[in-house]
Motif scaffolding. Sequence first.
Motif, PDB file in Angstrom:
ATOM      1  N   LYS A 101       0.823  -1.210   0.000  1.00  9.04           N
ATOM      2  CA  LYS A 101       0.000   0.000   0.000  1.00  9.04           C
ATOM      3  C   LYS A 101       0.855   1.258   0.000  1.00  9.04           C
ATOM      4  O   LYS A 101       0.505   2.248  -0.606  1.00  9.04           O
ATOM      5  CB  LYS A 101      -0.913   0.031   1.227  1.00  9.04           C
ATOM      6  CG  LYS A 101      -2.057  -0.938   1.153  1.00  9.04           C
ATOM      7  CD  LYS A 101      -2.960  -0.783   2.354  1.00  9.04           C
ATOM      8  CE  LYS A 101      -4.070  -1.795   2.326  1.00  9.04           C
ATOM      9  NZ  LYS A 101      -4.900  -1.743   3.511  1.00  9.04           N
ATOM     10  N   LEU A 102       1.981   1.228   0.700  1.00 12.37           N
ATOM     11  CA  LEU A 102       2.778   2.436   0.856  1.00 12.37           C
ATOM     12  C   LEU A 102       3.728   2.694  -0.302  1.00 12.37           C
ATOM     13  O   LEU A 102       4.110   3.811  -0.543  1.00 12.37           O
ATOM     14  CB  LEU A 102       3.576   2.362   2.163  1.00 12.37           C
ATOM     15  CG  LEU A 102       2.741   2.261   3.437  1.00 12.37           C
ATOM     16  CD1 LEU A 102       3.649   2.207   4.651  1.00 12.37           C
ATOM     17  CD2 LEU A 102       1.787   3.432   3.555  1.00 12.37           C
ATOM     18  N   ASN A 103       4.098   1.680  -0.989  1.00 11.27           N
ATOM     19  CA  ASN A 103       5.086   1.839  -2.047  1.00 11.27           C
ATOM     20  C   ASN A 103       4.509   1.588  -3.427  1.00 11.27           C
ATOM     21  O   ASN A 103       5.063   0.848  -4.224  1.00 11.27           O
ATOM     22  CB  ASN A 103       6.289   0.929  -1.776  1.00 11.27           C
ATOM     23  CG  ASN A 103       7.044   1.367  -0.541  1.00 11.27           C
ATOM     24  OD1 ASN A 103       7.088   2.545  -0.211  1.00 11.27           O
ATOM     25  ND2 ASN A 103       7.636   0.417   0.141  1.00 11.27           N
ATOM     26  N   TYR A 104       3.401   2.243  -3.722  1.00 13.87           N
ATOM     27  CA  TYR A 104       2.733   2.085  -5.009  1.00 13.87           C
ATOM     28  C   TYR A 104       3.619   2.534  -6.167  1.00 13.87           C
ATOM     29  O   TYR A 104       3.412   2.121  -7.298  1.00 13.87           O
ATOM     30  CB  TYR A 104       1.417   2.867  -5.035  1.00 13.87           C
ATOM     31  CG  TYR A 104       1.597   4.332  -4.765  1.00 13.87           C
ATOM     32  CD1 TYR A 104       1.943   5.206  -5.796  1.00 13.87           C
ATOM     33  CD2 TYR A 104       1.453   4.843  -3.483  1.00 13.87           C
ATOM     34  CE1 TYR A 104       2.143   6.549  -5.559  1.00 13.87           C
ATOM     35  CE2 TYR A 104       1.640   6.186  -3.236  1.00 13.87           C
ATOM     36  CZ  TYR A 104       1.992   7.037  -4.273  1.00 13.87           C
ATOM     37  OH  TYR A 104       2.194   8.367  -4.027  1.00 13.87           O
ATOM     38  N   GLN A 105       4.627   3.347  -5.890  1.00 12.78           N
ATOM     39  CA  GLN A 105       5.496   3.841  -6.960  1.00 12.78           C
ATOM     40  C   GLN A 105       6.203   2.685  -7.676  1.00 12.78           C
ATOM     41  O   GLN A 105       6.500   2.766  -8.855  1.00 12.78           O
ATOM     42  CB  GLN A 105       6.559   4.805  -6.429  1.00 12.78           C
ATOM     43  CG  GLN A 105       6.006   5.998  -5.727  1.00 12.78           C
ATOM     44  CD  GLN A 105       5.768   5.722  -4.246  1.00 12.78           C
ATOM     45  OE1 GLN A 105       5.700   4.592  -3.784  1.00 12.78           O
ATOM     46  NE2 GLN A 105       5.622   6.776  -3.490  1.00 12.78           N
ATOM     47  N   TYR A 106       6.474   1.599  -6.931  1.00 12.76           N
ATOM     48  CA  TYR A 106       7.119   0.449  -7.559  1.00 12.76           C
ATOM     49  C   TYR A 106       6.180  -0.200  -8.585  1.00 12.76           C
ATOM     50  O   TYR A 106       6.625  -0.644  -9.644  1.00 12.76           O
ATOM     51  CB  TYR A 106       7.556  -0.576  -6.514  1.00 12.76           C
ATOM     52  CG  TYR A 106       8.643  -0.050  -5.609  1.00 12.76           C
ATOM     53  CD1 TYR A 106       9.955   0.040  -6.052  1.00 12.76           C
ATOM     54  CD2 TYR A 106       8.352   0.375  -4.317  1.00 12.76           C
ATOM     55  CE1 TYR A 106      10.957   0.525  -5.230  1.00 12.76           C
ATOM     56  CE2 TYR A 106       9.344   0.866  -3.491  1.00 12.76           C
ATOM     57  CZ  TYR A 106      10.645   0.941  -3.944  1.00 12.76           C
ATOM     58  OH  TYR A 106      11.632   1.436  -3.136  1.00 12.76           O
ATOM     59  N   PHE A 107       4.895  -0.245  -8.273  1.00 10.89           N
ATOM     60  CA  PHE A 107       3.921  -0.767  -9.236  1.00 10.89           C
ATOM     61  C   PHE A 107       3.854   0.147 -10.458  1.00 10.89           C
ATOM     62  O   PHE A 107       3.824  -0.321 -11.599  1.00 10.89           O
ATOM     63  CB  PHE A 107       2.531  -0.897  -8.603  1.00 10.89           C
ATOM     64  CG  PHE A 107       2.446  -1.953  -7.556  1.00 10.89           C
ATOM     65  CD1 PHE A 107       2.520  -3.304  -7.883  1.00 10.89           C
ATOM     66  CD2 PHE A 107       2.312  -1.600  -6.232  1.00 10.89           C
ATOM     67  CE1 PHE A 107       2.453  -4.284  -6.909  1.00 10.89           C
ATOM     68  CE2 PHE A 107       2.234  -2.576  -5.238  1.00 10.89           C
ATOM     69  CZ  PHE A 107       2.310  -3.907  -5.584  1.00 10.89           C
ATOM     70  N   ASP A 108       3.814   1.457 -10.201  1.00  8.82           N
ATOM     71  CA  ASP A 108       3.768   2.429 -11.296  1.00  8.82           C
ATOM     72  C   ASP A 108       4.988   2.279 -12.198  1.00  8.82           C
ATOM     73  O   ASP A 108       4.865   2.236 -13.427  1.00  8.82           O
ATOM     74  CB  ASP A 108       3.734   3.857 -10.752  1.00  8.82           C
ATOM     75  CG  ASP A 108       2.440   4.211 -10.054  1.00  8.82           C
ATOM     76  OD1 ASP A 108       1.491   3.403 -10.089  1.00  8.82           O
ATOM     77  OD2 ASP A 108       2.375   5.310  -9.463  1.00  8.82           O
ATOM     78  N   ALA A 109       6.161   2.189 -11.587  1.00  7.66           N
ATOM     79  CA  ALA A 109       7.393   2.053 -12.365  1.00  7.66           C
ATOM     80  C   ALA A 109       7.395   0.735 -13.133  1.00  7.66           C
ATOM     81  O   ALA A 109       7.849   0.682 -14.286  1.00  7.66           O
ATOM     82  CB  ALA A 109       8.616   2.149 -11.459  1.00  7.66           C
ATOM     83  N   GLY A 110       6.873  -0.315 -12.529  1.00  6.87           N
ATOM     84  CA  GLY A 110       6.780  -1.599 -13.216  1.00  6.87           C
ATOM     85  C   GLY A 110       5.923  -1.499 -14.463  1.00  6.87           C
ATOM     86  O   GLY A 110       6.251  -2.090 -15.509  1.00  6.87           O
ATOM     87  N   CYS A 111       4.849  -0.744 -14.378  1.00  3.83           N
ATOM     88  CA  CYS A 111       3.990  -0.528 -15.560  1.00  3.83           C
ATOM     89  C   CYS A 111       4.764   0.219 -16.645  1.00  3.83           C
ATOM     90  O   CYS A 111       4.692  -0.141 -17.829  1.00  3.83           O
ATOM     91  CB  CYS A 111       2.738   0.254 -15.174  1.00  3.83           C
ATOM     92  SG  CYS A 111       1.598  -0.658 -14.121  1.00  3.83           S
ATOM     93  N   ALA A 112       5.517   1.242 -16.253  1.00  2.93           N
ATOM     94  CA  ALA A 112       6.298   2.018 -17.225  1.00  2.93           C
ATOM     95  C   ALA A 112       7.376   1.146 -17.875  1.00  2.93           C
ATOM     96  O   ALA A 112       7.566   1.187 -19.095  1.00  2.93           O
ATOM     97  CB  ALA A 112       6.927   3.242 -16.550  1.00  2.93           C
ATOM     98  N   LEU A 113       8.076   0.345 -17.056  1.00  2.00           N
ATOM     99  CA  LEU A 113       9.114  -0.530 -17.604  1.00  2.00           C
ATOM    100  C   LEU A 113       8.504  -1.575 -18.532  1.00  2.00           C
ATOM    101  O   LEU A 113       9.093  -1.928 -19.563  1.00  2.00           O
ATOM    102  CB  LEU A 113       9.904  -1.203 -16.486  1.00  2.00           C
ATOM    103  CG  LEU A 113      10.696  -0.277 -15.553  1.00  2.00           C
ATOM    104  CD1 LEU A 113      11.469  -1.088 -14.530  1.00  2.00           C
ATOM    105  CD2 LEU A 113      11.608   0.648 -16.322  1.00  2.00           C
ATOM    106  N   SER A 114       7.328  -2.067 -18.186  1.00  2.00           N
ATOM    107  CA  SER A 114       6.637  -3.034 -19.054  1.00  2.00           C
ATOM    108  C   SER A 114       6.257  -2.397 -20.386  1.00  2.00           C
ATOM    109  O   SER A 114       6.433  -3.011 -21.445  1.00  2.00           O
ATOM    110  CB  SER A 114       5.394  -3.584 -18.360  1.00  2.00           C
ATOM    111  OG  SER A 114       5.764  -4.374 -17.264  1.00  2.00           O
ATOM    112  N   ASN A 115       5.723  -1.182 -20.334  1.00  3.33           N
ATOM    113  CA  ASN A 115       5.389  -0.484 -21.581  1.00  3.33           C
ATOM    114  C   ASN A 115       6.629  -0.337 -22.463  1.00  3.33           C
ATOM    115  O   ASN A 115       6.582  -0.562 -23.670  1.00  3.33           O
ATOM    116  CB  ASN A 115       4.796   0.897 -21.299  1.00  3.33           C
ATOM    117  CG  ASN A 115       3.312   0.862 -21.050  1.00  3.33           C
ATOM    118  OD1 ASN A 115       2.744  -0.170 -20.724  1.00  3.33           O
ATOM    119  ND2 ASN A 115       2.678   2.007 -21.182  1.00  3.33           N
ATOM    120  N   PHE A 116       7.753   0.054 -21.841  1.00  7.74           N
ATOM    121  CA  PHE A 116       9.004   0.207 -22.578  1.00  7.74           C
ATOM    122  C   PHE A 116       9.405  -1.120 -23.211  1.00  7.74           C
ATOM    123  O   PHE A 116       9.758  -1.173 -24.390  1.00  7.74           O
ATOM    124  CB  PHE A 116      10.105   0.711 -21.639  1.00  7.74           C
ATOM    125  CG  PHE A 116      11.403   1.031 -22.327  1.00  7.74           C
ATOM    126  CD1 PHE A 116      11.719   2.338 -22.656  1.00  7.74           C
ATOM    127  CD2 PHE A 116      12.317   0.035 -22.636  1.00  7.74           C
ATOM    128  CE1 PHE A 116      12.919   2.639 -23.295  1.00  7.74           C
ATOM    129  CE2 PHE A 116      13.514   0.314 -23.268  1.00  7.74           C
ATOM    130  CZ  PHE A 116      13.814   1.622 -23.599  1.00  7.74           C
TER     131      PHE A 116
END
Length: 162
Positions: A101-116
């Motif tokens: 819950k606190l480190n949602y930025q890792y999920f966000d970054a994972g989405c960006a890396l996946s898109n790349f």
Amino acid sequence: LVQFFSDNIYQLLNILAHGGNRYPIENFVFQENWGQGANLDQESILYKLFSFTRLAPSVGNLQPWRFLLKEDKIYAFIEFTLKDQFLKSMNDLIGQINNWKLNYQYFDAGCALSNFSIASKYLGYHGNWLFVNREYKENKMNELKVSKNIELIAVWEKEKVE
């Protein structure tokens, strides 16, 4: 019709993903030095890759991912806001309670890396994200001279063409 969509895939995805509300590439991709916005030719493969990357979903549309192009590597980072830093510190102090819950930025970054990664396969820019360990991260962060609210998470290693 298929040829039209193939030639205009980015424009189509940009409309579908409300891409007008996203950071411009030079705000999250830096070249050679941290904070120096990348000046990429709009016809270049890297511009196209980061155009797809910027369409990744993120909590509150915060888009915490940052990238540094240096030498022949692409370094991927997460930028934490002051609130994020406080929550991350509290999370470490408490002992990993509700980490997801606190480190949602890792999920966000994972989405960006996946898109790349997906776009790189589509565009023929072959390579892989290599996730970094703590020792590498600490050494590289000092070497790259990035802000304290930034965390290195991965490095893109382009495949060598023989």
